[in-house]
Design a protein around this motif. Sequence first.
Motif, PDB file in Angstrom:
ATOM      1  N   VAL A  99       6.302 -26.095  42.242  1.00  0.00           N
ATOM      2  CA  VAL A  99       5.455 -26.264  41.058  1.00  0.00           C
ATOM      3  C   VAL A  99       4.268 -27.156  41.398  1.00  0.00           C
ATOM      4  O   VAL A  99       3.153 -26.955  40.907  1.00  0.00           O
ATOM      5  CB  VAL A  99       6.281 -26.876  39.917  1.00  0.00           C
ATOM      6  N   LEU A 100       4.530 -28.131  42.241  1.00  0.00           N
ATOM      7  CA  LEU A 100       3.467 -29.061  42.594  1.00  0.00           C
ATOM      8  C   LEU A 100       2.344 -28.361  43.331  1.00  0.00           C
ATOM      9  O   LEU A 100       1.183 -28.748  43.246  1.00  0.00           O
ATOM     10  CB  LEU A 100       4.039 -30.185  43.456  1.00  0.00           C
ATOM     11  N   SER A 101       2.722 -27.360  44.069  1.00  0.00           N
ATOM     12  CA  SER A 101       1.696 -26.634  44.799  1.00  0.00           C
ATOM     13  C   SER A 101       0.794 -25.875  43.844  1.00  0.00           C
ATOM     14  O   SER A 101      -0.422 -25.815  44.030  1.00  0.00           O
ATOM     15  CB  SER A 101       2.374 -25.709  45.810  1.00  0.00           C
ATOM     16  N   ALA A 102       1.410 -25.340  42.811  1.00  0.00           N
ATOM     17  CA  ALA A 102       0.595 -24.691  41.782  1.00  0.00           C
ATOM     18  C   ALA A 102      -0.344 -25.693  41.158  1.00  0.00           C
ATOM     19  O   ALA A 102      -1.494 -25.398  40.826  1.00  0.00           O
ATOM     20  CB  ALA A 102       1.505 -24.091  40.716  1.00  0.00           C
ATOM     21  N   CYS A 103       0.166 -26.901  41.035  1.00  0.00           N
ATOM     22  CA  CYS A 103      -0.629 -27.979  40.474  1.00  0.00           C
ATOM     23  C   CYS A 103      -1.826 -28.274  41.371  1.00  0.00           C
ATOM     24  O   CYS A 103      -2.945 -28.472  40.901  1.00  0.00           O
ATOM     25  CB  CYS A 103       0.267 -29.201  40.353  1.00  0.00           C
ATOM     26  N   ASN A 104      -1.563 -28.278  42.674  1.00  0.00           N
ATOM     27  CA  ASN A 104      -2.655 -28.522  43.599  1.00  0.00           C
ATOM     28  C   ASN A 104      -3.680 -27.397  43.579  1.00  0.00           C
ATOM     29  O   ASN A 104      -4.831 -27.590  43.930  1.00  0.00           O
ATOM     30  CB  ASN A 104      -2.113 -28.696  45.016  1.00  0.00           C
ATOM     31  N   HIS A 105      -3.202 -26.242  43.195  1.00  0.00           N
ATOM     32  CA  HIS A 105      -4.123 -25.111  43.148  1.00  0.00           C
ATOM     33  C   HIS A 105      -5.198 -25.303  42.095  1.00  0.00           C
ATOM     34  O   HIS A 105      -6.293 -24.781  42.224  1.00  0.00           O
ATOM     35  CB  HIS A 105      -3.349 -23.819  42.857  1.00  0.00           C
ATOM     36  N   GLU A 106      -4.831 -26.044  41.072  1.00  0.00           N
ATOM     37  CA  GLU A 106      -5.819 -26.274  40.018  1.00  0.00           C
ATOM     38  C   GLU A 106      -7.021 -27.023  40.543  1.00  0.00           C
ATOM     39  O   GLU A 106      -8.118 -26.914  40.011  1.00  0.00           O
ATOM     40  CB  GLU A 106      -5.183 -27.063  38.878  1.00  0.00           C
ATOM     41  N   ILE A 107      -6.779 -27.794  41.592  1.00  0.00           N
ATOM     42  CA  ILE A 107      -7.894 -28.535  42.178  1.00  0.00           C
ATOM     43  C   ILE A 107      -8.959 -27.571  42.645  1.00  0.00           C
ATOM     44  O   ILE A 107     -10.148 -27.761  42.415  1.00  0.00           O
ATOM     45  CB  ILE A 107      -7.413 -29.372  43.369  1.00  0.00           C
ATOM     46  N   GLY A 108      -8.472 -26.533  43.307  1.00  0.00           N
ATOM     47  CA  GLY A 108      -9.398 -25.576  43.896  1.00  0.00           C
ATOM     48  C   GLY A 108     -10.330 -24.976  42.869  1.00  0.00           C
ATOM     49  O   GLY A 108     -11.495 -24.721  43.141  1.00  0.00           O
ATOM     50  N   ALA A 109      -9.814 -24.796  41.674  1.00  0.00           N
ATOM     51  CA  ALA A 109     -10.598 -24.105  40.660  1.00  0.00           C
ATOM     52  C   ALA A 109     -11.835 -24.894  40.250  1.00  0.00           C
ATOM     53  O   ALA A 109     -12.899 -24.323  40.081  1.00  0.00           O
ATOM     54  CB  ALA A 109      -9.723 -23.832  39.451  1.00  0.00           C
ATOM     55  N   VAL A 169       1.591 -33.644  37.271  1.00  0.00           N
ATOM     56  CA  VAL A 169       0.295 -34.118  37.767  1.00  0.00           C
ATOM     57  C   VAL A 169       0.499 -34.728  39.132  1.00  0.00           C
ATOM     58  O   VAL A 169       1.338 -35.602  39.295  1.00  0.00           O
ATOM     59  CB  VAL A 169      -0.311 -35.188  36.839  1.00  0.00           C
ATOM     60  N   THR A 170      -0.234 -34.256  40.090  1.00  0.00           N
ATOM     61  CA  THR A 170      -0.181 -34.909  41.397  1.00  0.00           C
ATOM     62  C   THR A 170      -1.332 -35.885  41.486  1.00  0.00           C
ATOM     63  O   THR A 170      -2.298 -35.805  40.731  1.00  0.00           O
ATOM     64  CB  THR A 170      -0.308 -33.901  42.539  1.00  0.00           C
ATOM     65  N   TYR A 171      -1.194 -36.807  42.423  1.00  0.00           N
ATOM     66  CA  TYR A 171      -2.251 -37.814  42.543  1.00  0.00           C
ATOM     67  C   TYR A 171      -3.572 -37.172  42.905  1.00  0.00           C
ATOM     68  O   TYR A 171      -4.637 -37.623  42.514  1.00  0.00           O
ATOM     69  CB  TYR A 171      -1.866 -38.863  43.590  1.00  0.00           C
ATOM     70  N   ARG A 172      -3.499 -36.072  43.622  1.00  0.00           N
ATOM     71  CA  ARG A 172      -4.748 -35.414  44.007  1.00  0.00           C
ATOM     72  C   ARG A 172      -5.436 -34.809  42.789  1.00  0.00           C
ATOM     73  O   ARG A 172      -6.639 -34.922  42.632  1.00  0.00           O
ATOM     74  CB  ARG A 172      -4.456 -34.296  45.004  1.00  0.00           C
ATOM     75  N   LEU A 173      -4.628 -34.187  41.981  1.00  0.00           N
ATOM     76  CA  LEU A 173      -5.209 -33.570  40.788  1.00  0.00           C
ATOM     77  C   LEU A 173      -5.853 -34.639  39.913  1.00  0.00           C
ATOM     78  O   LEU A 173      -6.958 -34.473  39.405  1.00  0.00           O
ATOM     79  CB  LEU A 173      -4.128 -32.824  40.017  1.00  0.00           C
ATOM     80  N   LEU A 174      -5.150 -35.752  39.789  1.00  0.00           N
ATOM     81  CA  LEU A 174      -5.679 -36.828  38.958  1.00  0.00           C
ATOM     82  C   LEU A 174      -6.981 -37.363  39.545  1.00  0.00           C
ATOM     83  O   LEU A 174      -7.958 -37.596  38.819  1.00  0.00           O
ATOM     84  CB  LEU A 174      -4.644 -37.953  38.849  1.00  0.00           C
ATOM     85  N   SER A 175      -6.999 -37.536  40.840  1.00  0.00           N
ATOM     86  CA  SER A 175      -8.207 -38.087  41.452  1.00  0.00           C
ATOM     87  C   SER A 175      -9.365 -37.118  41.315  1.00  0.00           C
ATOM     88  O   SER A 175     -10.506 -37.513  41.126  1.00  0.00           O
ATOM     89  CB  SER A 175      -7.957 -38.420  42.917  1.00  0.00           C
ATOM     90  N   ARG A 176      -9.068 -35.836  41.383  1.00  0.00           N
ATOM     91  CA  ARG A 176     -10.135 -34.851  41.225  1.00  0.00           C
ATOM     92  C   ARG A 176     -10.616 -34.781  39.788  1.00  0.00           C
ATOM     93  O   ARG A 176     -11.797 -34.620  39.522  1.00  0.00           O
ATOM     94  CB  ARG A 176      -9.638 -33.459  41.658  1.00  0.00           C
ATOM     95  N   ALA A 177      -9.645 -34.889  38.903  1.00  0.00           N
ATOM     96  CA  ALA A 177     -10.011 -34.759  37.495  1.00  0.00           C
ATOM     97  C   ALA A 177     -10.862 -35.938  37.048  1.00  0.00           C
ATOM     98  O   ALA A 177     -11.800 -35.786  36.270  1.00  0.00           O
ATOM     99  CB  ALA A 177      -8.759 -34.661  36.647  1.00  0.00           C
ATOM    100  N   LEU A 178     -10.512 -37.139  37.530  1.00  0.00           N
ATOM    101  CA  LEU A 178     -11.223 -38.325  37.077  1.00  0.00           C
ATOM    102  C   LEU A 178     -12.280 -38.772  38.073  1.00  0.00           C
ATOM    103  O   LEU A 178     -12.945 -39.775  37.872  1.00  0.00           O
ATOM    104  CB  LEU A 178     -10.241 -39.470  36.847  1.00  0.00           C
ATOM    105  N   HIS A 179     -12.395 -38.052  39.169  1.00  0.00           N
ATOM    106  CA  HIS A 179     -13.346 -38.409  40.220  1.00  0.00           C
ATOM    107  C   HIS A 179     -13.131 -39.829  40.710  1.00  0.00           C
ATOM    108  O   HIS A 179     -14.035 -40.650  40.727  1.00  0.00           O
ATOM    109  CB  HIS A 179     -14.792 -38.232  39.739  1.00  0.00           C
ATOM    110  N   THR A 180     -11.925 -40.089  41.059  1.00  0.00           N
ATOM    111  CA  THR A 180     -11.641 -41.405  41.621  1.00  0.00           C
ATOM    112  C   THR A 180     -10.998 -41.248  42.985  1.00  0.00           C
ATOM    113  O   THR A 180     -10.591 -40.160  43.387  1.00  0.00           O
ATOM    114  CB  THR A 180     -10.647 -42.192  40.741  1.00  0.00           C
ATOM    115  N   ASN A 181     -10.902 -42.365  43.664  1.00  0.00           N
ATOM    116  CA  ASN A 181     -10.234 -42.391  44.953  1.00  0.00           C
ATOM    117  C   ASN A 181      -8.757 -42.043  44.776  1.00  0.00           C
ATOM    118  O   ASN A 181      -8.154 -42.354  43.762  1.00  0.00           O
ATOM    119  CB  ASN A 181     -10.365 -43.803  45.515  1.00  0.00           C
ATOM    120  N   VAL A 182      -8.189 -41.416  45.781  1.00  0.00           N
ATOM    121  CA  VAL A 182      -6.782 -41.041  45.665  1.00  0.00           C
ATOM    122  C   VAL A 182      -5.884 -42.263  45.545  1.00  0.00           C
ATOM    123  O   VAL A 182      -4.845 -42.222  44.894  1.00  0.00           O
ATOM    124  CB  VAL A 182      -6.317 -40.185  46.870  1.00  0.00           C
TER     125      VAL A 182
END
Lengths: 457, 371
Positions: A155-165, A21-34
Amino acid sequence: MAAEEYKDYLAARVLAEHKPVTYRLLSRALHTNVQTARRMLFEFHKRQNAKKPNSVHATYLVTGTPRRAEQTIDTDMRSPPFMSSMSEPEAPKDSDLDHTSESDSEGTIVPSGVRETEIILVREEELEETRAQFEGELSVHIYSLEPGPLEDLGVLSACNHEIGANRADEDPLERWKLYGSIRNQHIKRRTGKWTGPVVTSTSKSASTPAVTSFAKLGAKEKGASAPASRGGASEDSTSGRSTPQLSAAPSTLKRTDSKSGKNKDRTAGDIFKSFAKAKAKPQEADKSKGSTPAPVADEPMQGMSEDEGDADDEPEIKIDEEKNAAAQKARQERAERLRKMMEDDDEEMPDAPAADSQPEASPAAAGDTPEPTEGEATVTAANGRRRGRRRVMKKKKVKDEDGYLVTKEEVVWESFSEDEPAPKKAKAAPAKPASSVKGKTGGKKGQGSIASFFKKA
Amino acid sequence: MVLEDESGRLHIAGLPLHRHYVTGCILAALGTEEADGTFRIVATHTAGLPRQPLRWERDEITLSRQKQIAPQRERAGKLAIVSGLNLGAEDGNELWLDLLVEYLTGEASTQDESSKITRLVIAGGSLARGSPILPRDEFEAQKLSAEDENADEPTWYEPEPMACLDEFLCDILPTLPITMLPGARDPTNVALPQQPIHPTLLPNTKFYAEPLRESKESLNGFDAVTNPWVGDIDGYRVLGTGGQTVTDLLKYIKHGKSVDAMENMLQWRCVAPTAPDTLWCYPFQDKDPLMLTECPHIYFAGCQKKFDKKIIEGPAGQKVLLVSVPKFRLSCEIVLVDMESWDVEVVKLGAGKAGKEKRAKVRAEEGKELA
């Protein structure tokens, strides 16, 4: 906020699913500030490892100035060996100015008083080692959590890709509020399709409220981000300068281009101007038509009444009624004439050159039908009397020797004067004959007000 | 070796010109004609730096035409230049790209630093293989393989890299205005000057593009520009190329440095001296747009081997900042130019050991490709 939610999310993802989990993914998932997301990661990391050592692994993002003496990193990152002789610029800056036009000066050391910043992604174990390579200001932020040490950071980049989806539905221009990224105030995003000026105008009107609301929110954001800044989440930042949010709020405002506001106005003005022009054109056309003394009966003398302004100041309502009826009739007439003109043109055009060659055909035979058509008139109005010369297109129909009907067009200047100060009836009267002999004149006259022709349709 | 002008050619002798000039240079030569018709050169001179406009000049002119007073201008920020993103390359490692986005949007860590950046310039090389015409080496490789297999491999189009670029730009655009120059392998025409990348190729990014204006001041949203590009950023005249011109010139020189080549181009007043010779170029009939008529303040070239910068000064007080921007895919470097002080900074994205190994591999591949 969402105090338990993030723990559940992280536990599910990292511990159960064994996914990073990257911080970006978490922030996107929970809609919080990074920043908040980073703090969550940090706390989760601390707590889990306190419970059970090495259950969760962290990757950090280290930012700082690398130590100049430390060449290992640099040479490693430099490209091919023949360049390595000039790996790290250390020479005095003066030689910047000593430029020779020798393009083959043998690989001298590049002078550059260049500040270098490195942003490095490191695994937990390398953190201390990496920090030793830096000097001066340094900040360490948690980047991601994963179940075990990462072999491949990709792997982290793949993780960031999930954000895009899962962000397709949100407005990218609103993203900064939620996640605390820097915002460009002047950015505009057109929505909808790009089909032309009409769309740009609508998108403009759509974007202006957005802009103003941004301006309002600018102030709001300061307040909103202030609490977040405390939780700067920069875990053990040695420099103590990493409270980015506070400084970020004002500094986002810095992102300006002094002229953009003006440009906005200018482009908007252009759009409206072009509309205004389009509107003005039919009016002008009407006017020019009105000034010819043989107009069709509709919209009578817009131009005239302006010219004279006296004697025929009638109540407006009356005119309008008259106008409406007349306009409708005229439109029908004009449509008819246009249609006729189309037909006539086909027949007459090929003959026209022949007429030139034989200008003295017998006029009587065909029955001349000289008709005044369109013209520009010079009108002088004095003492309510109108006098002037106008240029008239006259059509002459003649039968030539071979018995063909030939139509000639001649430009004739004729003078006219009216004793009365151009009352409406007087003006309408000459129109009558013109319109009764439909077909020939219509084309030219109709053209001026073709816009109103389409209005009907 | 010959001298050439519109009237004809002249064989030359004397000074070994090839040590100072490449083909296509514009120069003045002093010498005498020999018995055999050759021209013996004693000295040469270049045109030198052309006139340099003042800062905000173009702006002031339009303002004074409109009888307006110049507005109070804010302090300019920094210009970030990257080049050679090489999207669609084999390694497929987008992590650095993610870091770049995070850095520029201020999510990564140093928001106080990245908030000073006011514009991103992508100096060519956005795609690894987006060009409509294959580069020569690849073309030959493909021809060979085609001969081997005795089958014509149809040219296929990969939409992913372009979509990736689109996404990349869309991530950054809410934060930063972007000026994008095409490069050698980007999907636009191949001959210089290259046309801007067409907006329809970037279906999401195009909504950020502002309508075109007459002025040469850079647009605020997404600004796709030509390849040798001259425009105004924060009032400064900026000349930028996707790097083909410099790379091609360096083929003529041993141990040449990009900034030196760039400096010479300015001295010769020609952006692409080698253009019709070894670099593809559109045949212009009446005027040469690759000629420099005004000296830029900042001249950058993308897709170079390494970062470098240099400040040169001309006889009439011209001062030019030359920046060669490395390929991001290889060096992971972002060049920051402070538009007020002209300080240049480098931000390097990197990784611990794991990343380094990976990078070494990428570079080795690239080295092979170059060789």
